[in-house]
Motif scaffolding. Structure first.
Motif, PDB file in Angstrom:
ATOM      1  N   TYR A  14      17.229 -54.155  46.764  1.00 20.76           N
ATOM      2  CA  TYR A  14      18.372 -53.672  47.210  1.00 20.76           C
ATOM      3  C   TYR A  14      19.637 -54.828  47.085  1.00 20.76           C
ATOM      4  N   GLU A  15      19.093 -56.046  47.778  1.00 21.39           N
ATOM      5  CA  GLU A  15      19.997 -57.075  47.714  1.00 21.39           C
ATOM      6  C   GLU A  15      20.244 -57.753  46.571  1.00 21.39           C
ATOM      7  N   ALA A  16      19.308 -57.756  45.544  1.00 24.75           N
ATOM      8  CA  ALA A  16      19.125 -58.788  44.485  1.00 24.75           C
ATOM      9  C   ALA A  16      20.465 -58.292  43.352  1.00 24.75           C
ATOM     10  N   GLY A  17      20.729 -59.423  42.795  1.00 24.45           N
ATOM     11  CA  GLY A  17      21.633 -58.901  41.742  1.00 24.45           C
ATOM     12  C   GLY A  17      21.003 -58.509  40.341  1.00 24.45           C
ATOM     13  N   ALA A  18      21.829 -58.130  39.274  1.00 22.04           N
ATOM     14  CA  ALA A  18      21.065 -57.521  38.389  1.00 22.04           C
ATOM     15  C   ALA A  18      20.157 -58.478  37.444  1.00 22.04           C
ATOM     16  N   ARG A  19      20.796 -59.624  37.477  1.00 16.42           N
ATOM     17  CA  ARG A  19      19.994 -60.866  36.725  1.00 16.42           C
ATOM     18  C   ARG A  19      18.762 -61.034  37.370  1.00 16.42           C
ATOM     19  N   GLN A  20      19.077 -61.407  38.758  1.00 21.07           N
ATOM     20  CA  GLN A  20      17.677 -61.621  39.560  1.00 21.07           C
ATOM     21  C   GLN A  20      16.870 -60.644  39.347  1.00 21.07           C
ATOM     22  N   ARG A  21      16.838 -59.217  39.537  1.00 20.49           N
ATOM     23  CA  ARG A  21      16.078 -58.113  39.176  1.00 20.49           C
ATOM     24  C   ARG A  21      15.413 -58.309  37.842  1.00 20.49           C
ATOM     25  N   ILE A  22      16.026 -58.587  36.800  1.00 18.05           N
ATOM     26  CA  ILE A  22      15.414 -58.757  35.390  1.00 18.05           C
ATOM     27  C   ILE A  22      14.271 -59.990  35.639  1.00 18.05           C
ATOM     28  N   ASP A  23      14.914 -60.935  36.058  1.00 17.88           N
ATOM     29  CA  ASP A  23      13.890 -62.269  36.146  1.00 17.88           C
ATOM     30  C   ASP A  23      12.749 -61.926  36.870  1.00 17.88           C
ATOM     31  N   ALA A  24      12.692 -61.042  38.020  1.00 18.12           N
ATOM     32  CA  ALA A  24      11.650 -60.604  38.642  1.00 18.12           C
ATOM     33  C   ALA A  24      10.916 -59.609  38.062  1.00 18.12           C
ATOM     34  N   LEU A  25      11.510 -58.841  37.579  1.00 15.68           N
ATOM     35  CA  LEU A  25      10.577 -57.587  36.830  1.00 15.68           C
ATOM     36  C   LEU A  25       9.878 -57.690  35.773  1.00 15.68           C
ATOM     37  N   LEU A  26      10.404 -58.756  34.857  1.00 19.81           N
ATOM     38  CA  LEU A  26       9.804 -58.877  33.470  1.00 19.81           C
ATOM     39  C   LEU A  26       8.794 -60.276  33.316  1.00 19.81           C
ATOM     40  N   ASP A  27       7.996 -60.246  32.294  1.00 21.71           N
ATOM     41  CA  ASP A  27       7.007 -61.343  32.412  1.00 21.71           C
ATOM     42  C   ASP A  27       8.000 -62.560  32.283  1.00 21.71           C
ATOM     43  N   PHE A  31      12.842 -62.715  28.676  1.00 21.76           N
ATOM     44  CA  PHE A  31      14.032 -61.508  28.300  1.00 21.76           C
ATOM     45  C   PHE A  31      14.806 -62.516  27.497  1.00 21.76           C
ATOM     46  N   SER A  32      15.560 -61.870  26.436  1.00 20.56           N
ATOM     47  CA  SER A  32      16.607 -62.375  25.753  1.00 20.56           C
ATOM     48  C   SER A  32      17.630 -61.268  25.572  1.00 20.56           C
ATOM     49  N   GLU A  33      19.108 -61.708  25.838  1.00 19.52           N
ATOM     50  CA  GLU A  33      19.911 -60.669  26.116  1.00 19.52           C
ATOM     51  C   GLU A  33      20.659 -60.464  24.845  1.00 19.52           C
ATOM     52  N   PHE A  34      21.367 -59.101  24.538  1.00 19.59           N
ATOM     53  CA  PHE A  34      22.241 -58.914  23.468  1.00 19.59           C
ATOM     54  C   PHE A  34      23.704 -58.733  23.818  1.00 19.59           C
ATOM     55  N   ILE A  35      24.496 -59.348  23.300  1.00 25.87           N
ATOM     56  CA  ILE A  35      25.846 -59.324  23.754  1.00 25.87           C
ATOM     57  C   ILE A  35      25.956 -60.175  25.154  1.00 25.87           C
ATOM     58  N   GLY A  36      25.381 -61.216  25.288  1.00 28.81           N
ATOM     59  CA  GLY A  36      25.462 -61.967  26.602  1.00 28.81           C
ATOM     60  C   GLY A  36      26.936 -62.322  27.150  1.00 28.81           C
ATOM     61  N   PRO A  37      27.205 -62.773  28.398  1.00 33.46           N
ATOM     62  CA  PRO A  37      28.340 -63.296  28.811  1.00 33.46           C
ATOM     63  C   PRO A  37      29.371 -64.225  28.267  1.00 33.46           C
ATOM     64  N   GLY A  64      12.493 -57.829  26.405  1.00 28.59           N
ATOM     65  CA  GLY A  64      11.719 -58.585  26.982  1.00 28.59           C
ATOM     66  C   GLY A  64      10.135 -58.223  26.932  1.00 28.59           C
ATOM     67  N   ARG A  65       9.324 -58.589  27.830  1.00 29.63           N
ATOM     68  CA  ARG A  65       7.987 -58.169  27.704  1.00 29.63           C
ATOM     69  C   ARG A  65       7.735 -57.757  29.326  1.00 29.63           C
ATOM     70  N   LEU A  66       6.894 -56.738  29.472  1.00 30.68           N
ATOM     71  CA  LEU A  66       6.350 -56.487  30.618  1.00 30.68           C
ATOM     72  C   LEU A  66       4.981 -56.217  30.724  1.00 30.68           C
TER      73      LEU A  66
ATOM     74  N   GLU C 242      10.639 -62.397  19.751  1.00 35.02           N
ATOM     75  CA  GLU C 242      10.458 -63.512  20.428  1.00 35.02           C
ATOM     76  C   GLU C 242      11.609 -64.511  20.498  1.00 35.02           C
ATOM     77  N   SER C 243      12.611 -64.127  20.416  1.00 34.68           N
ATOM     78  CA  SER C 243      13.899 -64.962  20.396  1.00 34.68           C
ATOM     79  C   SER C 243      13.984 -65.692  21.760  1.00 34.68           C
ATOM     80  N   ARG C 244      14.450 -66.891  21.695  1.00 32.16           N
ATOM     81  CA  ARG C 244      14.410 -67.793  22.556  1.00 32.16           C
ATOM     82  C   ARG C 244      15.798 -67.390  23.726  1.00 32.16           C
ATOM     83  N   ARG C 245      15.322 -67.623  25.102  1.00 31.56           N
ATOM     84  CA  ARG C 245      16.489 -67.104  25.964  1.00 31.56           C
ATOM     85  C   ARG C 245      17.754 -68.352  25.836  1.00 31.56           C
ATOM     86  N   VAL C 246      18.922 -67.718  26.189  1.00 34.62           N
ATOM     87  CA  VAL C 246      19.907 -68.684  26.190  1.00 34.62           C
ATOM     88  C   VAL C 246      20.335 -69.215  27.428  1.00 34.62           C
TER      89      VAL C 246
END
Lengths: 305, 105, 246
Positions: A14-27, A31-37, A64-66, C242-246
């Motif tokens: 509930y308290e976490a931000g979206a990026r924190q959730r991703i880091d905690a959820l996936l292996d 994770f690699s992002e498409f169209i990042g900030p 990513g991987r789970l 398996e691309s690298r994380r930015v």
């Protein structure tokens, strides 16, 4: 990396931000992002309203991987514009789901949304429709689309309709799911119909415990990122189908709900009818005891959705 | 929206090797900070888009202090501000340089 | 146009259609002995759990019949029914289920055509008209996400300011033109010529992919959606796993 090595410390979903959730959820580090900030694909419409933009438009999509398995993932940021669907925000999820169908890869959607972003309402509404179609087309191709709901903004409006198309939903007590939000009902129909300031009413009508008991969600977890992770690994085992027998089962399930509970005035009446022991105690129960009382009693959607 | 841009000489080169980092969120009283390692190591550029108009002098004081005290050389720092107080801005900027110092994942 | 006028225009060969509690159901007879299933929401009805499940039942019965006959969905609704009861019972599941049945019908070989001849809004619009394969409208139809007075309240902007902004962009304000320009409605029919002929023309087009975002881009009303979606799809499909994380 496997499940055993991930996220040991506890983190409130509930308290976490979206990026924190991703880091905690996936292996870890998967994770690699498409169209990042850094691409700065922001909303072209918020400046019309002199509103600040966010570089990712409030949603992060990527792969990513789970538990070692490849997944595609989208995570909404409920603190930016209430996690609402605008044109760019919605299109990122649409594109991800279309890829899921082509790749045959499962998708996790970390909902945290008030619904359609009013400043770009038509684009947001159409994005919801495009996403729902893309979810069903992906599911028809054998992909599982798993929704995770437990953020600050809940899962409201068009977001709740997308959730309704998912193969499986994971919810925490904080995960409110509803088409019309409490304030919307009160504004349109009066405080006698719904008192949006009555927080207990909001939680027992729209909250995760109620949704899980009536079969509106499939897995109930603590407000904890590692619990969401374990549940997601489990949910990846759900049936990957969206065919006529399944839709017929869904029809029967939803008809049965109206028949059995359609006259109820309050969630506690429904829980009583479900057969829950001392139903009035449900909102105050810790997860373990809540799950114990729900077991074998709750309505489920195991053959439907 | 008000846009503010600062190009400053940076005494301290940003540590680590990560190409970019992002912290914070655009919400009332909050901001997001995107840091990108794309400049010569003695320069820091800070670009701000803010919903609160007329605070240019406050921003300048905060970002000058940031570049003087933190290791920000070589960074392009982009800020989307939802009306954060100066202490919140300083905190997010500091979190940003810490994150870009972290080992590459 | 009223429902009766719409039906008379669509089906000069007659129809067998009932209207019960705002729900439209039956068959229309087309030229050359063929038929089309007709379903719908009429009379500006709000869409609640009871209406959604009744319509979904009809769609499932049509799929089970295996007749591959097209489905015409007529829409003149309000928004979703806003009530404590609907949300207590899980309205999101019912509306999503209705949309799923329509999408499944299409996947199982039934053309699905939406005809918006009145109003529709928010969740009701998504669960009905926007879940069909092709959506057309009659002049005077008035789709909305939210009406401008409510939008003014939520965004805390004066309604005159909103109206002025709505002149500059089709992206947020209610109305048929805006929904056409953003690609949600494929075509506005001409109500001074034969509706039957215009229905036949739509049925003559092949069923296809979801092209609403491209339509919105081509019409200048929704410039980013198609490009962003295509870029994400392409990155996901083409980037190494398996691309690298930015």
């Amino acid at each position: 990396m496997t499940a055993a090595t991930a996220n040991t410390s506890s983190l409130s979903w509930y308290e976490a931000g979206a990026r924190q959730r991703i880091d905690a959820l996936l292996d870890p580090r998967s994770f690699s992002e498409f169209i990042g900030p850094e691409q700065r694909e922001t909303s072209p419409h918020l400046p019309i309203f002199d509103l600040p933009r966010q570089f990712d438009d409030g949603i992060i999509v990527g792969r990513g991987r789970l538990g070692g398995l490849p997944v595609l993932l989208a995570a909404q940021e409920g603190r930016f514009m209430g996690g609402a669907f605008g044109e760019v925000h919605g299109a990122k999820l649409t594109g991800l789901l279309r890829a899921a169908r082509m790749l045959g890869q499962n998708v996790l959607i970390l909902f945290d949304t008030g619904g359609v972003r009013l400043q770009e309402a038509n684009a947001g509404e159409l994005a919801i429709a495009e996403i729902m179609r893309a979810v069903i087309e992906a599911r028809r191709a054998g992909v599982r689309v798993i929704g995770l709901i437990g953020g600050r903004a809940g899962c409201y409006g068009g977001g709740s309709l997308i959730a309704g198309t998912c193969s499986s939903l994971i919810v925490s007590e904080q995960g409110r799911i509803s088409v019309s939000g409490p304030e919307v009902i009160e504004t349109n129909k009066g405080v006698e119909e719904f008192d949006s300031r009555d927080r207990a009413l909001v939680w027992r009508t729209m909250g995760g415990k109620h949704r899980y008991l009536i079969g509106g969600a499939d897995i109930f977890v603590d407000d904890d990122a590692s619990a969401f992770r374990q549940a997601s690994i489990e949910a990846l085992q759900c049936q990957a189908r969206c065919d006529l027998p399944m839709i017929e089962a869904e029809q029967r399930r939803l008809e049965r709900r109206l028949k059995h509970f359609g006259e109820a005035n309050d969630a506690v009446e429904i829980w009583q009818a479900v057969g829950i022991d001392k139903p009035a105690e449900i909102p105050g129960l810790p997860t373990e005891e809540y799950l114990r009382r729900a077991a074998d009693k709750r309505e489920n959607a195991d053959d439907a959705r | 929206m008000e846009k503010l841009n600062f190009k400053l000489n940076a005494p301290n080169r940003a540590r680590g090797t990560r190409a970019q980092a992002i912290v914070g969120v655009v919400a009332s009283g909050n901001l997001e900070v995107l840091l990108e390692r794309v400049l010569p190591p003695d320069v820091c550029i800070i670009e701000i888009a803010t919903a609160a108009h007329g605070f240019g002098a406050v921003w300048e004081a905060v970002v000058r202090d940031f570049v003087t005290r933190r290791a920000a050389g070589g960074l392009r720092v982009s800020v989307n501000d939802g009306g954060a107080r100066p202490d919140t801005v300083a905190l997010r900027l500091a979190q940003g340089v810490r994150m870009i110092e972290e080992p590459e994942a | 146009m009223t429902l009766d006028e719409v039906l008379a225009g669509l089906f000069p060969n007659g129809s067998d259609i009932t209207l019960t509690g705002g729900i439209v159901s039956g068959k229309g007879f087309l030229a050359g002995d063929s038929q089309i299933h007709v379903l719908g929401v009429a009379q500006g009805l709000p869409l609640g759990v009871d209406e959604a499940i009744a319509l979904a039942r009809r769609v499932i019965d049509i799929i089970k019949s295996g007749d591959q006959t097209p489905i015409l969905l007529l829409v003149d609704s309000a928004s979703q029914r806003m009530s404590r009861r609907e949300e207590l019972l899980g309205l999101n599941e019912y509306l999503a289920h209705l949309a799923k049945t329509l999408l499944l019908a299409e996947a199982e070989g039934h053309r699905t055509i939406g005809l918006l001849y009145g109003g529709s809004a928010a969740g009701a619009f998504i669960a009905t008209a926007l879940a069909t394969g092709k959506l057309v409208a009659l002049p005077g139809a008035h789709p909305a996400v939210m009406d401008l007075p409510s939008m003014a309240r939520v965004t805390k902007l004066p309604i005159d300011v909103l109206k002025a902004k709505a002149e500059a962009t089709p992206v947020f304000a209610p109305g048929l033109d805006n929904m056409v320009r953003t690609g949600g409605i494929q075509l506005v029919w001409d109500d001074s010529t034969s509706l039957a002929a215009q229905l036949a023309a739509i049925l003559g087009q092949p069923a296809g992919q979801d092209e609403r975002d491209r339509l919105g881009a081509a019409r200048g009303g929704r410039l980013k959606a198609a490009e962003i979606a295509e870029r994400v799809t392409s990155l996901a499909v083409n980037s190494p796993a398996e691309s690298r994380r930015v």
